[in-house]
Design a protein around this motif. Sequence first.
Motif, PDB file in Angstrom:
ATOM      1  N   ARG A 117       0.824  -1.210   0.000  1.00 28.80           N
ATOM      2  CA  ARG A 117       0.000   0.000   0.000  1.00 28.80           C
ATOM      3  C   ARG A 117       0.856   1.257   0.000  1.00 28.80           C
ATOM      4  O   ARG A 117       2.008   1.245   0.424  1.00 28.80           O
ATOM      5  N   SER A 118       0.229   2.354  -0.386  1.00 31.36           N
ATOM      6  CA  SER A 118       0.866   3.671  -0.366  1.00 31.36           C
ATOM      7  C   SER A 118       1.498   3.934   0.997  1.00 31.36           C
ATOM      8  O   SER A 118       0.878   3.697   2.022  1.00 31.36           O
ATOM      9  N   GLY A 144       1.139  -0.080  -4.781  1.00 37.42           N
ATOM     10  CA  GLY A 144       0.362   1.141  -4.940  1.00 37.42           C
ATOM     11  C   GLY A 144       1.223   2.378  -5.157  1.00 37.42           C
ATOM     12  O   GLY A 144       2.401   2.395  -4.809  1.00 37.42           O
ATOM     13  N   ALA A 145       0.622   3.409  -5.727  1.00 36.20           N
ATOM     14  CA  ALA A 145       1.317   4.684  -5.877  1.00 36.20           C
ATOM     15  C   ALA A 145       1.705   5.185  -4.496  1.00 36.20           C
ATOM     16  O   ALA A 145       0.910   5.152  -3.570  1.00 36.20           O
ATOM     17  N   GLY A 146       2.956   5.619  -4.353  1.00 39.97           N
ATOM     18  CA  GLY A 146       3.407   6.092  -3.047  1.00 39.97           C
ATOM     19  C   GLY A 146       4.032   4.996  -2.199  1.00 39.97           C
ATOM     20  O   GLY A 146       4.499   5.255  -1.109  1.00 39.97           O
ATOM     21  N   ARG A 164       2.766   0.568  -9.477  1.00 37.25           N
ATOM     22  CA  ARG A 164       2.438   1.991  -9.570  1.00 37.25           C
ATOM     23  C   ARG A 164       3.337   2.843  -8.687  1.00 37.25           C
ATOM     24  O   ARG A 164       3.355   4.059  -8.806  1.00 37.25           O
ATOM     25  N   GLU A 181       6.190   5.106 -10.486  1.00 38.09           N
ATOM     26  CA  GLU A 181       6.636   6.488 -10.303  1.00 38.09           C
ATOM     27  C   GLU A 181       8.131   6.592 -10.610  1.00 38.09           C
ATOM     28  O   GLU A 181       8.603   7.602 -11.109  1.00 38.09           O
TER      29      GLU A 181
END
Lengths: 214, 269
Positions: free
Chosen positions: A118-119, A137-139, A155, A178
């Motif tokens: 998770r972010s 996840g992003a982050g 992501r 990213e």
Amino acid sequence: MTIKLKAEFQPSFRLITDANSIHDFEIALDNHLKQSPAMVAESRVILENNGSLDTSILIQLCQARKMLVWGVYSRISDEPTHSDTLGLPWIAPSQINKSQQGGANHQRQTMVISKPVRSGVQIYARDKNLVVMSQVGAGAEIIADGDIQVWGPLRGRAIAGASGDLNSSIITRDLTAELVSIAGIYRVRDDMPELQGAVRVYLDSDNLVTEQLD
Amino acid sequence: MAEIIVVTSGKGGVGKTTTSAALSMGLAQAGKKTVVIDFDIGLRNLDLIMNCERRVVFDFVNVIQGDSNLSQALIKDKRCENLYILPASQTRDKDALTIEGVEKILNELSDSFDYIICDSPAGIEHGAQMALYFADTAIVVTNPEVSSVRDSDRILGILQSKSRRAEAGIEPVKEKLLLTRYNPTRVEKGEMLSVDDVLEILAIPLLGVIPEDESVLKSSNEGKPVILEEKSLAGQSYSDSVQRFLGAELEHRFLDGEKKGFLKRVFGG
């Protein structure tokens, strides 16, 4: 009573210096330690002294920083004078390189993460490969000293070969990361090509290649 | 033993308190003895939506600090006898919450209730972590826009690493997604993330989708959980979500744009 003899390949560093002043040596060493403390501290080191300083002093300075010197070498002096006085084995570069390359890659274990990363979560597979069966996840940030595989969408950030392994790679089914990095060479989302489907990221000399797999 | 449910989101203003109020009223109406706790110490709102702000004498922090006992602080809802509210303190801050204090209260409530709903404050700091720490189930409230989705992803990470269940290494917190303020027309125009977009990013089971609805604001101002507005779209969706929570398998409603009216259908408007 039994005795077993097993082959062991332990990673170690070769510390090469041509310092002619203790002060310079200490500053350079401390800078290295600051940049990657986890990697260098308590590591095994072969000291290659190509400068004019006394090897025994350099060994003391290393030991004061929790680095264990287990071998010595010098390009500018002869074997007996060195190893006789210090009682340490004389280890030339060629010998070491062979055993290191043979051992390191094949011995690496794999860390498997089966849930989404998770972010805000950071995962570091120290000395290992990393396989994520779900998404990143992003982050989120995943780091491995070896290879990285992500079976869901990637992501977040993925950093393979974190301790400098140029042969490591990142494979993912969907690259919308990213940032991807191999052995310190990185590329951010803006600089990545738009690719659909599975992608492999690897280094070709100093060039980060993103290769479409299907 | 009560089931402890945290209503959380990371981001503020997405509908946590609205959801806590609706969900607790729905569970209570279904015959479950339910208590809803406001964890938003210093910014208490739940009492307003539950219309009990004039009956607050003692609060959550008073009980934690031993100034009152639990039964003095619990407020019984006037509309449903199965529902109790434990209000937050408005004069303190979130540091007044301690793991030991919260655990003691939850244990005490656990004996006499079926469900304990923890209305989390926004953010990921101490207050939010206290609200989710003891949870068995998390209802993650998300709006269909990117920043809310990312914050929800973050809170899911915290649920799986900093909750009691994670620290004890036992069965992880169950996660359910509640998508609120959903506007199908704007989704069709591509201005808003769709249910599928959000599910793809968060990858957790969908509890319900609550459409954007004027009745939410109206009933909040009246101190009425929107689930009691039985004719409103939001009220009906919350009812569906409560039933799903209790195990019913219902189709998700109100996911498509407005139905064309009779005249529009006839004249092809």
